[in-house]
Scaffold this active site. Sequence first.
Site, PDB file in Angstrom:
ATOM      1  N   GLY A  53     -28.256 -29.339 -31.369  1.00 53.35           N
ATOM      2  CA  GLY A  53     -28.606 -27.947 -31.922  1.00 53.35           C
ATOM      3  C   GLY A  53     -28.764 -26.718 -31.325  1.00 53.35           C
ATOM      4  CG  ASP A  65     -40.228 -25.873 -33.745  1.00 53.05           C
ATOM      5  OD1 ASP A  65     -39.076 -25.496 -34.193  1.00 53.05           O
ATOM      6  OD2 ASP A  65     -40.431 -26.968 -33.083  1.00 53.05           O
ATOM      7  CG  HIS A  73     -36.622 -19.973 -24.951  1.00 45.38           C
ATOM      8  ND1 HIS A  73     -35.466 -20.099 -25.712  1.00 45.38           N
ATOM      9  CD2 HIS A  73     -36.027 -19.436 -23.586  1.00 45.38           C
ATOM     10  CE1 HIS A  73     -34.392 -20.179 -24.956  1.00 45.38           C
ATOM     11  NE2 HIS A  73     -34.781 -19.689 -23.748  1.00 45.38           N
ATOM     12  CE1 TYR A 131     -41.496 -12.222 -32.118  1.00 45.85           C
ATOM     13  CE2 TYR A 131     -41.462 -14.377 -31.842  1.00 45.85           C
ATOM     14  CZ  TYR A 131     -40.881 -13.306 -31.493  1.00 45.85           C
ATOM     15  OH  TYR A 131     -39.790 -13.012 -30.826  1.00 45.85           O
ATOM     16  CG  ASN A 138     -24.036 -27.739 -33.014  1.00 42.87           C
ATOM     17  OD1 ASN A 138     -23.562 -27.112 -34.204  1.00 42.87           O
ATOM     18  ND2 ASN A 138     -24.289 -26.657 -32.098  1.00 42.87           N
ATOM     19  N   PRO A 139     -23.228 -29.516 -35.894  1.00 42.84           N
ATOM     20  CG  PRO A 139     -24.292 -28.864 -37.833  1.00 42.84           C
ATOM     21  CD  PRO A 139     -24.369 -28.891 -36.437  1.00 42.84           C
ATOM     22  CG  ASN A 146     -36.095 -25.233 -31.070  1.00 44.56           C
ATOM     23  OD1 ASN A 146     -35.097 -24.435 -30.742  1.00 44.56           O
ATOM     24  ND2 ASN A 146     -35.888 -26.496 -31.388  1.00 44.56           N
TER      25      ASN A 146
HETATM   26  C1  BV8 Z   1     -33.503 -14.247 -18.495  1.00 46.15           C
HETATM   27  C2  BV8 Z   1     -38.115 -17.054 -27.837  1.00 46.15           C
HETATM   28  C3  BV8 Z   1     -33.846 -13.343 -16.359  1.00 46.15           C
HETATM   29  C4  BV8 Z   1     -38.348 -15.989 -28.753  1.00 46.15           C
HETATM   30  C5  BV8 Z   1     -35.766 -16.796 -27.270  1.00 46.15           C
HETATM   31  C6  BV8 Z   1     -26.343 -14.629 -18.420  1.00 46.15           C
HETATM   32  C7  BV8 Z   1     -25.331 -14.470 -19.185  1.00 46.15           C
HETATM   33  C8  BV8 Z   1     -25.528 -13.525 -20.546  1.00 46.15           C
HETATM   34  C9  BV8 Z   1     -26.902 -13.303 -20.986  1.00 46.15           C
HETATM   35  C10 BV8 Z   1     -27.941 -13.389 -20.034  1.00 46.15           C
HETATM   36  C11 BV8 Z   1     -27.823 -14.183 -18.795  1.00 46.15           C
HETATM   37  N1  BV8 Z   1     -29.002 -13.939 -18.309  1.00 46.15           N
HETATM   38  C12 BV8 Z   1     -29.793 -13.542 -18.956  1.00 46.15           C
HETATM   39  C13 BV8 Z   1     -29.320 -12.816 -19.981  1.00 46.15           C
HETATM   40  C14 BV8 Z   1     -29.721 -12.100 -21.120  1.00 46.15           C
HETATM   41  C15 BV8 Z   1     -30.510 -12.958 -22.316  1.00 46.15           C
HETATM   42  C16 BV8 Z   1     -29.111 -13.661 -23.078  1.00 46.15           C
HETATM   43  O1  BV8 Z   1     -28.953 -14.933 -22.814  1.00 46.15           O
HETATM   44  N2  BV8 Z   1     -28.580 -12.869 -23.823  1.00 46.15           N
HETATM   45  C17 BV8 Z   1     -27.372 -13.707 -24.658  1.00 46.15           C
HETATM   46  C18 BV8 Z   1     -27.830 -13.784 -25.979  1.00 46.15           C
HETATM   47  C19 BV8 Z   1     -26.239 -12.444 -24.435  1.00 46.15           C
HETATM   48  N3  BV8 Z   1     -31.310 -13.755 -21.891  1.00 46.15           N
HETATM   49  C20 BV8 Z   1     -32.466 -13.720 -21.267  1.00 46.15           C
HETATM   50  O2  BV8 Z   1     -33.020 -12.443 -21.442  1.00 46.15           O
HETATM   51  C21 BV8 Z   1     -33.568 -14.616 -20.913  1.00 46.15           C
HETATM   52  N4  BV8 Z   1     -34.394 -14.267 -19.677  1.00 46.15           N
HETATM   53  O3  BV8 Z   1     -32.368 -14.490 -18.416  1.00 46.15           O
HETATM   54  O4  BV8 Z   1     -34.589 -13.751 -17.501  1.00 46.15           O
HETATM   55  C22 BV8 Z   1     -33.499 -11.992 -16.699  1.00 46.15           C
HETATM   56  C23 BV8 Z   1     -34.675 -10.999 -16.838  1.00 46.15           C
HETATM   57  C24 BV8 Z   1     -34.338  -9.432 -16.992  1.00 46.15           C
HETATM   58  C25 BV8 Z   1     -33.402  -9.147 -17.334  1.00 46.15           C
HETATM   59  C26 BV8 Z   1     -32.158 -10.035 -16.824  1.00 46.15           C
HETATM   60  C27 BV8 Z   1     -32.248 -11.357 -16.770  1.00 46.15           C
HETATM   61  C28 BV8 Z   1     -34.320 -15.097 -21.857  1.00 46.15           C
HETATM   62  C29 BV8 Z   1     -34.069 -15.752 -23.193  1.00 46.15           C
HETATM   63  C30 BV8 Z   1     -35.343 -16.172 -24.037  1.00 46.15           C
HETATM   64  C31 BV8 Z   1     -34.915 -15.352 -25.346  1.00 46.15           C
HETATM   65  N5  BV8 Z   1     -36.054 -15.974 -26.261  1.00 46.15           N
HETATM   66  N6  BV8 Z   1     -36.563 -17.434 -27.942  1.00 46.15           N
HETATM   67  C32 BV8 Z   1     -38.144 -16.270 -30.253  1.00 46.15           C
HETATM   68  O5  BV8 Z   1     -37.930 -17.392 -30.615  1.00 46.15           O
HETATM   69  O6  BV8 Z   1     -38.309 -15.295 -31.153  1.00 46.15           O
HETATM   70  S1  BV8 Z   1     -34.228 -17.421 -27.474  1.00 46.15           S
HETATM   71  C33 BV8 Z   1     -33.667 -17.925 -29.038  1.00 46.15           C
HETATM   72  O7  BV8 Z   1     -32.248 -18.179 -29.118  1.00 46.15           O
HETATM   73  C34 BV8 Z   1     -34.691 -18.956 -29.551  1.00 46.15           C
HETATM   74  O8  BV8 Z   1     -35.460 -19.810 -28.515  1.00 46.15           O
HETATM   75  C35 BV8 Z   1     -33.238 -20.176 -29.726  1.00 46.15           C
HETATM   76  O9  BV8 Z   1     -33.726 -21.311 -29.573  1.00 46.15           O
HETATM   77  C36 BV8 Z   1     -32.612 -19.663 -28.685  1.00 46.15           C
HETATM   78  C37 BV8 Z   1     -31.159 -20.019 -28.473  1.00 46.15           C
HETATM   79  O10 BV8 Z   1     -30.458 -20.129 -29.847  1.00 46.15           O
HETATM   80  P1  BV8 Z   1     -30.097 -21.745 -30.446  1.00 46.15           P
HETATM   81  O11 BV8 Z   1     -31.507 -22.344 -30.308  1.00 46.15           O
HETATM   82  O12 BV8 Z   1     -28.828 -22.069 -29.940  1.00 46.15           O
HETATM   83  O13 BV8 Z   1     -30.046 -21.342 -32.001  1.00 46.15           O
HETATM   84  P2  BV8 Z   1     -28.847 -20.516 -32.734  1.00 46.15           P
HETATM   85  O14 BV8 Z   1     -29.362 -20.316 -33.818  1.00 46.15           O
HETATM   86  O15 BV8 Z   1     -28.367 -19.688 -31.655  1.00 46.15           O
HETATM   87  O16 BV8 Z   1     -28.120 -21.696 -32.861  1.00 46.15           O
HETATM   88  C38 BV8 Z   1     -28.514 -22.794 -33.806  1.00 46.15           C
HETATM   89  C39 BV8 Z   1     -27.317 -24.223 -33.596  1.00 46.15           C
HETATM   90  O17 BV8 Z   1     -27.636 -25.019 -34.331  1.00 46.15           O
HETATM   91  C40 BV8 Z   1     -25.993 -23.428 -33.960  1.00 46.15           C
HETATM   92  O18 BV8 Z   1     -24.772 -24.004 -32.815  1.00 46.15           O
HETATM   93  C41 BV8 Z   1     -25.762 -24.719 -35.229  1.00 46.15           C
HETATM   94  O19 BV8 Z   1     -24.389 -24.994 -35.375  1.00 46.15           O
HETATM   95  C42 BV8 Z   1     -26.631 -25.770 -35.018  1.00 46.15           C
HETATM   96  N7  BV8 Z   1     -27.127 -26.376 -36.004  1.00 46.15           N
HETATM   97  C43 BV8 Z   1     -27.496 -25.983 -37.114  1.00 46.15           C
HETATM   98  N8  BV8 Z   1     -27.903 -26.900 -38.162  1.00 46.15           N
HETATM   99  C44 BV8 Z   1     -27.829 -27.963 -37.424  1.00 46.15           C
HETATM  100  C45 BV8 Z   1     -27.465 -27.515 -36.104  1.00 46.15           C
HETATM  101  N9  BV8 Z   1     -27.345 -28.706 -35.158  1.00 46.15           N
HETATM  102  C46 BV8 Z   1     -27.830 -29.859 -35.624  1.00 46.15           C
HETATM  103  N10 BV8 Z   1     -28.165 -30.239 -36.484  1.00 46.15           N
HETATM  104  C47 BV8 Z   1     -28.351 -29.250 -37.669  1.00 46.15           C
HETATM  105  N11 BV8 Z   1     -28.785 -29.599 -38.859  1.00 46.15           N
END
Ligand code: BV8
Length: 240
Positions: free
Chosen positions: A183, A99, A114, A62, A208-209, A97
């Site tokens: 994004g 940030d 988040h 972090y 989104n790209p 995000n």
């Molecule tokens: C919770 C902070 C209740 C930390 C983050 C239901 C279904 C499935 C899973 C779950 C569910 N419910 C809960 C879960 C579990 C889990 C989850 O979702 N797991 C998934 C991944 C399998 N969720 C949780 O645990 C959440 N809590 O639900 O509470 C609970 C409680 C206990 C037990 C069960 C449930 C908490 C989730 C929060 C996690 N913390 N961030 C940190 O940042 O270090 S999430 C983290 O991912 C970031 O915040 C980030 O923003 C976020 C999402 O990712 P994206 O933003 O989408 O980023 P990514 O890299 O993935 O994608 C980037 C995109 O940008 C791409 O599509 C790319 O094409 C695009 N891109 C690239 N360049 C550009 C662009 N777009 C536009 N322009 C560009 N130039």
Amino acid sequence: MLAEEFQEAQHVVVLTGAGVSAESGIPTFRGSTDSYWSQFDPMMLASVEGFRENPKLVWEWYAMRREKVLAAQPNPAHFALARLEGLVPRFTLITQNVDDLHERAGSQNPLHLHGSILVTRCSAEGRALDGADLLDDTVPPRCRRCGAYARPGVVWFGEMLPRDVWDAAERAVASADMLLIVGTSAVVHPAASLAASLPKIAPLVVVNPEETEHSRAADYFIQAPAGAALPALVEAAFGK
Ligand code: BV8
């Protein structure tokens, strides 16, 4: 057409993910390019278990990311959203995000689902800590009051989102007449499921790209980087 729908919209809601900060040089959550850190799984580092197992490693991850945020500048995507806010009757920005680039571009009180990487908290009491509250003879530093490790003020996988922020985000989408999703890979829940609260008659616009679950359900899918697409959208709709 999309420009007309923007002009007629009374409440535009925007959900952003790491992609909106990508053109500011902040690696997306799953696309980190940094060699040393790419050996670790962000899902492990951004979790309660990861911190419990290796607080020093997680704290340093972090600290590295916080430095990148502090060194970064908002990009045209952030500025376009800040302009859009002043051009529609009602506007709500929701971000995954951690940030502060939306704020630095001029967006008013975005809903941070988040948390924030710029906030440090006591891992036991949850309260925010500033320099004077920290004992910095260990890594992570410790809370001066109770001795527990300090942690970043973000929501980790396996942790609940802040209830008030989540409720406000759901209410905003449920009352939107346009939702713009920019994004995000749409894999993190419950943020990704916000789109389901959008009234059926309201258009879903995805920028989104790459294709995502959201883009496949979108009324308009703009397959382009946000830094180019958002200024063009605001210009086409409002000439600004
Ligand atoms: C919770 C902070 C209740 C930390 C983050 C239901 C279904 C499935 C899973 C779950 C569910 N419910 C809960 C879960 C579990 C889990 C989850 O979702 N797991 C998934 C991944 C399998 N969720 C949780 O645990 C959440 N809590 O639900 O509470 C609970 C409680 C206990 C037990 C069960 C449930 C908490 C989730 C929060 C996690 N913390 N961030 C940190 O940042 O270090 S999430 C983290 O991912 C970031 O915040 C980030 O923003 C976020 C999402 O990712 P994206 O933003 O989408 O980023 P990514 O890299 O993935 O994608 C980037 C995109 O940008 C791409 O599509 C790319 O094409 C695009 N891109 C690239 N360049 C550009 C662009 N777009 C536009 N322009 C560009 N130039």
